[in-house]
Design an enzyme around this catalytic site. Structure first.
Site, PDB file in Angstrom:
ATOM      1  N   GLY A  76       0.822  -1.220   0.000  1.00 11.92           N
ATOM      2  CA  GLY A  76       0.000   0.000   0.000  1.00 11.92           C
ATOM      3  C   GLY A  76       0.853   1.265   0.000  1.00 11.92           C
ATOM      4  O   GLY A  76       1.859   1.332   0.701  1.00 11.92           O
ATOM      5  N   GLY A  77       0.469   2.231  -0.812  1.00 15.25           N
ATOM      6  CA  GLY A  77       1.073   3.553  -0.775  1.00 15.25           C
ATOM      7  C   GLY A  77       2.419   3.716  -1.465  1.00 15.25           C
ATOM      8  O   GLY A  77       3.012   4.787  -1.417  1.00 15.25           O
ATOM      9  N   VAL A  78       2.913   2.668  -2.147  1.00 15.46           N
ATOM     10  CA  VAL A  78       4.249   2.779  -2.754  1.00 15.46           C
ATOM     11  C   VAL A  78       4.245   3.521  -4.091  1.00 15.46           C
ATOM     12  O   VAL A  78       5.290   3.905  -4.605  1.00 15.46           O
ATOM     13  CB  VAL A  78       4.905   1.383  -2.953  1.00 15.46           C
ATOM     14  CG1 VAL A  78       5.200   0.723  -1.623  1.00 15.46           C
ATOM     15  CG2 VAL A  78       4.043   0.484  -3.831  1.00 15.46           C
ATOM     16  N   GLY A  79       3.038   3.696  -4.665  1.00 15.44           N
ATOM     17  CA  GLY A  79       2.958   4.403  -5.953  1.00 15.44           C
ATOM     18  C   GLY A  79       2.420   3.523  -7.081  1.00 15.44           C
ATOM     19  O   GLY A  79       2.676   3.805  -8.255  1.00 15.44           O
ATOM     20  N   ASP A 104      -8.623  -2.145  -6.961  1.00 17.52           N
ATOM     21  CA  ASP A 104      -8.403  -1.821  -5.552  1.00 17.52           C
ATOM     22  C   ASP A 104      -9.702  -1.231  -4.994  1.00 17.52           C
ATOM     23  O   ASP A 104     -10.197  -0.238  -5.530  1.00 17.52           O
ATOM     24  CB  ASP A 104      -7.264  -0.783  -5.465  1.00 17.52           C
ATOM     25  CG  ASP A 104      -6.908  -0.441  -4.035  1.00 17.52           C
ATOM     26  OD1 ASP A 104      -7.661  -0.822  -3.114  1.00 17.52           O
ATOM     27  OD2 ASP A 104      -5.874   0.215  -3.844  1.00 17.52           O
TER      28      ASP A 104
HETATM   29  N1  ATP Z   1       7.849   9.179  -7.198  1.00 21.59           N
HETATM   30  C1  ATP Z   1       7.010   9.907  -6.481  1.00 21.59           C
HETATM   31  N2  ATP Z   1       7.338  11.135  -6.080  1.00 21.59           N
HETATM   32  C2  ATP Z   1       6.489  11.893  -5.370  1.00 21.59           C
HETATM   33  N3  ATP Z   1       5.276  11.500  -4.986  1.00 21.59           N
HETATM   34  C3  ATP Z   1       4.882  10.266  -5.341  1.00 21.59           C
HETATM   35  C4  ATP Z   1       5.714   9.403  -6.113  1.00 21.59           C
HETATM   36  N4  ATP Z   1       5.048   8.247  -6.322  1.00 21.59           N
HETATM   37  C5  ATP Z   1       3.863   8.382  -5.725  1.00 21.59           C
HETATM   38  N5  ATP Z   1       3.759   9.580  -5.134  1.00 21.59           N
HETATM   39  C6  ATP Z   1       2.620  10.095  -4.351  1.00 21.59           C
HETATM   40  O1  ATP Z   1       2.368   9.189  -3.286  1.00 21.59           O
HETATM   41  C7  ATP Z   1       0.961   9.069  -3.066  1.00 21.59           C
HETATM   42  C8  ATP Z   1       0.543   7.616  -3.189  1.00 21.59           C
HETATM   43  O2  ATP Z   1       0.760   7.212  -4.523  1.00 21.59           O
HETATM   44  P1  ATP Z   1      -0.188   6.165  -5.246  1.00 21.59           P
HETATM   45  O3  ATP Z   1      -1.631   6.486  -5.005  1.00 21.59           O
HETATM   46  O4  ATP Z   1       0.282   6.061  -6.646  1.00 21.59           O
HETATM   47  O5  ATP Z   1       0.203   4.867  -4.405  1.00 21.59           O
HETATM   48  P2  ATP Z   1      -0.561   3.458  -4.295  1.00 21.59           P
HETATM   49  O6  ATP Z   1       0.489   2.443  -4.073  1.00 21.59           O
HETATM   50  O7  ATP Z   1      -1.451   3.281  -5.459  1.00 21.59           O
HETATM   51  O8  ATP Z   1      -1.416   3.694  -2.984  1.00 21.59           O
HETATM   52  P3  ATP Z   1      -2.618   2.751  -2.410  1.00 21.59           P
HETATM   53  O9  ATP Z   1      -2.003   1.477  -1.993  1.00 21.59           O
HETATM   54  O10 ATP Z   1      -3.115   3.576  -1.267  1.00 21.59           O
HETATM   55  O11 ATP Z   1      -3.599   2.616  -3.539  1.00 21.59           O
HETATM   56  C9  ATP Z   1       0.289   9.981  -4.086  1.00 21.59           C
HETATM   57  O12 ATP Z   1       0.027  11.200  -3.477  1.00 21.59           O
HETATM   58  C10 ATP Z   1       1.351  10.151  -5.168  1.00 21.59           C
HETATM   59  O13 ATP Z   1       1.239  11.390  -5.865  1.00 21.59           O
END
Ligand code: ATP
Length: 392
Positions: A76-79, A104
């Site tokens: 979760g939250g890695v992008g 998701d």
């Molecule tokens: N390389 C990066 N640099 C800066 N901010 C980033 C980067 N990658 C992701 N983010 C930021 O981190 C936050 C989480 O990213 P994202 O929603 O893509 O993650 P996720 O893994 O899909 O999260 P979740 O598991 O909650 O669905 C967002 O605000 C996104 O803009």
């Protein structure tokens, strides 16, 4: 130009622009050294070369008009969403009619694109060169609809609903079970079943035939693994049901033939059950077909995330799902300032990166580093910019 207008829109134009230029430059030189030359940090990251390396760049991902599936998953939250949506934008801007699907339950496609894409239907994404559509599968809403329908219309409603989800045969065959009650305490994998039945519709519906790239933004690791193993589970369950049905049929057929009774409905039901089984097998095969499908793991350079990625990779390999790329997101570029926090953080990240490159599960993957940028990545222009750094 889209990129310039993106920068103009930011309040920190100059700072961001110069940082991104620096980030891009330092990142790409860092990336080059990471992938081809020995890296000179005390936490040295070894060069990673795999036999498939030459074939795993974006050029290879974009080549050909045959439909391809890319599933992005990880902790979760890695992008995951940022990587999935930026890949979808890049495919569309390279001429592929593209569909990006979120399985998701906590969707963030709308937030990522900065457009309203909610509703559980195909919604066009504005601002890209070729058609790009988004689909947020909403298991919660679907389950609610299911419950409401079953309450209003009794068993028939449940059956109709299951039919619409491509699972009608299960409802029919499991007619004795109280499905409404089951939904109050949903069995593990129901959300995944809903997601999978939607995937089956992609494969069969005309509406989806023009999409040549389908990108999945999957739920965090645990959900993803259940999603992948569910077709096998259902296949086995249906197999058991078929066996049971055959036993019952053979026990009663002698009796029925004595009275010369036809059994068209039962045969139709068996055919449908077989059809469902075939669909499930198709989905299972699709997820494992290295010619069409690839699972991309997204992680960040921390020990915890690296460990989880290693376990995910092992599970995917065990399920024989093709996995060739690992994105290490949010990597701090080398700092030229004397910011102690930045130096310490980067040292820490380099340790984790070193660990990733030595990990027995992850070492064989093509490792792609994506830099941490200083603003949230949102909107098509931001995703295009980010995508050009990640997908090279
Ligand atoms: N390389 C990066 N640099 C800066 N901010 C980033 C980067 N990658 C992701 N983010 C930021 O981190 C936050 C989480 O990213 P994202 O929603 O893509 O993650 P996720 O893994 O899909 O999260 P979740 O598991 O909650 O669905 C967002 O605000 C996104 O803009």
């Amino acid at each position: 130009m889209a990129m310039n207008s993106f920068f103009r829109q930011t309040t920190k134009t100059n700072l961001y622009f110069s940082l991104m230029k620096d980030t891009k430059r330092s990142f790409s030189s860092f990336s080059t050294s990471f992938n081809s030359k020995p890296f000179t940090s005390p936490f040295q990251v070894r060069s990673v070369t795999t036999p498939t390396e030459a074939f795993v760049g974006f050029n290879e991902m974009v080549r050909g008009t045959q439909r391809k599936y890319f599933m992005l998953g990880g902790k979760g939250g890695v992008g995951k969403t940022s990587c999935a949506t930026s890949l979808a934008v890049k495919f569309a801007n390279h001429g592929h009619p593209t569909l990006v699907v979120s399985t998701d339950p906590a969707h963030s496609l709308s937030d990522s694109f900065d457009q309203d894409l909610t509703g559980g239907a195909l919604v066009p994404v504005q601002g890209v060169d070729s058609p790009l559509y988004a689909l947020e599968i909403n298991p919660e809403k679907t389950r609610e609809e299911f419950r409401a329908t079953s309450q209003l219309q009794g068993g028939r409603g449940v059956k109709d609903f299951m039919d619409s989800m491509g699972l009608g045969m299960l409802a029919e065959q499991l007619g004795e079970l109280k499905l409404g009650e089951l939904l109050d305490t949903p069995p593990p994998g129901l959300d995944e079943a809903i997601a999978i039945s939607k995937v089956m519709q992609f494969l069969e519906s005309k509406d989806y035939s023009s999409f040549s790239r389908i990108v999945f933004d999957t739920a965090p690791t645990g959900h993803t693994l259940r999603l992948l193993s569910l077709p096998d589970f259902l296949d086995a369950s249906i197999g058991e049901m078929m066996k049971l049905k055959k036993k019952i049929a053979s026990a009663t057929s002698a009796l029925k033939s004595m009275f010369n009774k036809a059994e068209p409905q039962e045969n139709a039901a068996s055919d449908k059950l077989e059809q469902l089984r075939e669909r499930m097998a198709k989905v299972r095969d699709l997820f494992r077909d290295s010619a069409t499908t690839e699972f991309i793991i997204v992680t960040i350079p921390t020990v915890m995330a690296a460990n989880e990625s290693s376990r995910l990779c092992a599970s995917l390999k065990k399920e024989t799902v093709p996995v060739r790329r690992l994105i290490v997101n949010q990597v701090l570029p080398p700092s030229t300032s004397d910011c102690k926090f930045c130096l310490m953080r980067r040292k820490d990240q380099m340790r984790a990166l070193d660990m990733i490159t030595k990990d027995p599960e992850l070492a064989s993957l093509k490792i792609i580093q994506a830099p941490l940028v200083d603003v949230e990545i949102r909107g098509v222009a931001g995703l295009k910019f980010f995508g050009d750094m990640v997908w090279e």
